[in-house]
Every structure is written in structure tokens, then in C-alpha cells.
Design an enzyme around this catalytic site. Sequence first.
Site, PDB file in Angstrom:
ATOM      1  N   ALA A 124       0.787  -1.153   0.047  1.00 51.58           N
ATOM      2  CA  ALA A 124       0.113   0.021  -0.070  1.00 51.58           C
ATOM      3  C   ALA A 124       0.727   1.309   0.041  1.00 51.58           C
ATOM      4  CB  ALA A 124      -0.989   0.178   1.338  1.00 51.58           C
TER       5      ALA A 124
ATOM      6  N   ASN B 264       1.470  -4.564   7.696  1.00 50.69           N
ATOM      7  CA  ASN B 264       2.650  -5.313   6.827  1.00 50.69           C
ATOM      8  C   ASN B 264       3.236  -3.991   6.103  1.00 50.69           C
ATOM      9  OD1 ASN B 264       2.305  -8.182   6.872  1.00 50.69           O
ATOM     10  ND2 ASN B 264       0.357  -7.801   5.909  1.00 50.69           N
TER      11      ASN B 264
ATOM     12  N   HIS C 213      -1.510   6.474   4.843  1.00 50.88           N
ATOM     13  CA  HIS C 213      -0.140   5.794   5.106  1.00 50.88           C
ATOM     14  C   HIS C 213       0.767   7.219   4.978  1.00 50.88           C
ATOM     15  CE1 HIS C 213      -1.230   1.643   4.420  1.00 50.88           C
ATOM     16  NE2 HIS C 213      -2.052   2.320   3.662  1.00 50.88           N
TER      17      HIS C 213
END
Length: 263
Positions: free
Chosen positions: A117, A181, A210
Site C-alpha cells: 500500500a 505489513n 499511510h
Amino acid sequence: MTTLGVIGYGAIAREIVSAFSADAIDWVMLLREGANPELPAGVSAVTRIEQLIDARPEAVVEAAGQEAVAAYVPALLEAGIPTIIASVGALADAPLHARITAAGRNGGARVVLPAGALGGLDYLRAIAALPDARVRYTSRKPPVAWKAELAALGLSAEDDAVTLFEGTPAEAATAYPKNLNAAFAVALAVGADKVTVRVIADPKAGGNSHEIEAESAAGTASFSLVNAPSAGNPKTSALTALSLVAALRDLLDMDLLGMGGRR
């Protein structure tokens, strides 16, 4: 026809399969004993790693969680089968990381760790050698993605953001094995000792966010990605499956060029 393998058949695995033409790929899914999902045409299921290896896939994608990495990936690599690991947080276990590295060397097979991602990992790899490099990774998601975790702590994030976690990448991978992750992907890029991880449930988050903030002698950088959640799992970004598909296509292209590294 090209044979490819996938470990697991959850939301990510289904998206991977749907990204390829059904008449070009024979898919072999490694499922747990007793699982009986409805599989589309061109997809078969096995329940033992030996059966997946016997199918001799050109590559395998792990999409079943950290326990699957430990249980199956070393055997695939020893058998010379390139493997893409989605659950990179499993590599927070140093002995497992060493086993996987050795298995890939022994089998002559590549281990691929996709960006998932994230973006900006090339920058982090560039500053990894600088002793003063420091990175903070923040995972910011809507409260619905952390419903169970908030309930377990007796917290609510209906009005204000709540910090659920702050610590090291290894602690994050252990505390949230299905959800962070990306944090360990940052750690692998720049070095775990340089990274701090935060997890925030934020009612104002527009998606799965993120945030990467980096400082070093080379300068400062910040990256922010707001990813739409996967339709099948709100804790996972839709970009995760897209990243795995891209990694798989790249790996197959390398094999066609004779650069795949398989025996």
C-alpha cells in the site's frame, strides 16, 4: 497456459485472480483443510504444500497472513519456486527471515517483497546507510477499520482521533499481524532501528492513510498516501492487491527474459 499459485483465497487473492485473463492462467490455490469456497473457472484447490509444489507454478503469491509465510514459503523457495510475500510483517521474526533467505539461496528462487500500500520506499532505501536517518510511519484509518480493537480497549473514536499504538516495527507486526505489513515494509527499506510506528483511528480519515516522515543528513521528506479500502476488507487498502498483481507481472516478465532465477 501459465500455472500460478496463491496461498489463501480471501479478498486479496480473489482480486489477484480477477486481474488476469481467465483463459491465460491456471491457478492453484493452497487452502486450509476443510475450506470449500466457490472457485471460478480455471482455479483449482489443494490443501497440502506438496501438492502446490507438484503443480510446478511459475510463481506463488502468499496472501494468507503471517502464519502462512512461516508454514509454506521456505518449502516453496527450497523447491525453486519464486514467491511473492504479501504479509511482510512476518519477517519481523528474525529466525524466520533467516530461514527464508537461506531457502531462497538454496533453491535458487527469488523472494519478492512488494511495496503493497506504500510509495517512497526507494527514497528510504537510499538513506538507509545514513546513521542519523530517522523515520516515522503512521497508519491512519477510519474507526470502522479498528472496530474490534477499539472495543477491546473500551475506546471510541466517533468524534476524535485515538492513537491505538506507538512503538517499534517488530512490536507493530506482532500486535497487528493482519494490518501493519506496510509498517514493516518501511522497516525493511530503511532499517527497523530507524523507524517508529503509530496507529491512529481517525473519524476524519478519508480512507486508509499511510504517512511517512523521514529526516537524515540527506534532507527531509514526507509521503502521504490515502488509499481506498479494499471492498472485501476495510482494514486493507485496495492498492495492496494492485501492488501484488504488478509484482507478479514483473516477475513473469523476468522469467520470460530468462532472468527469474529459478533452477
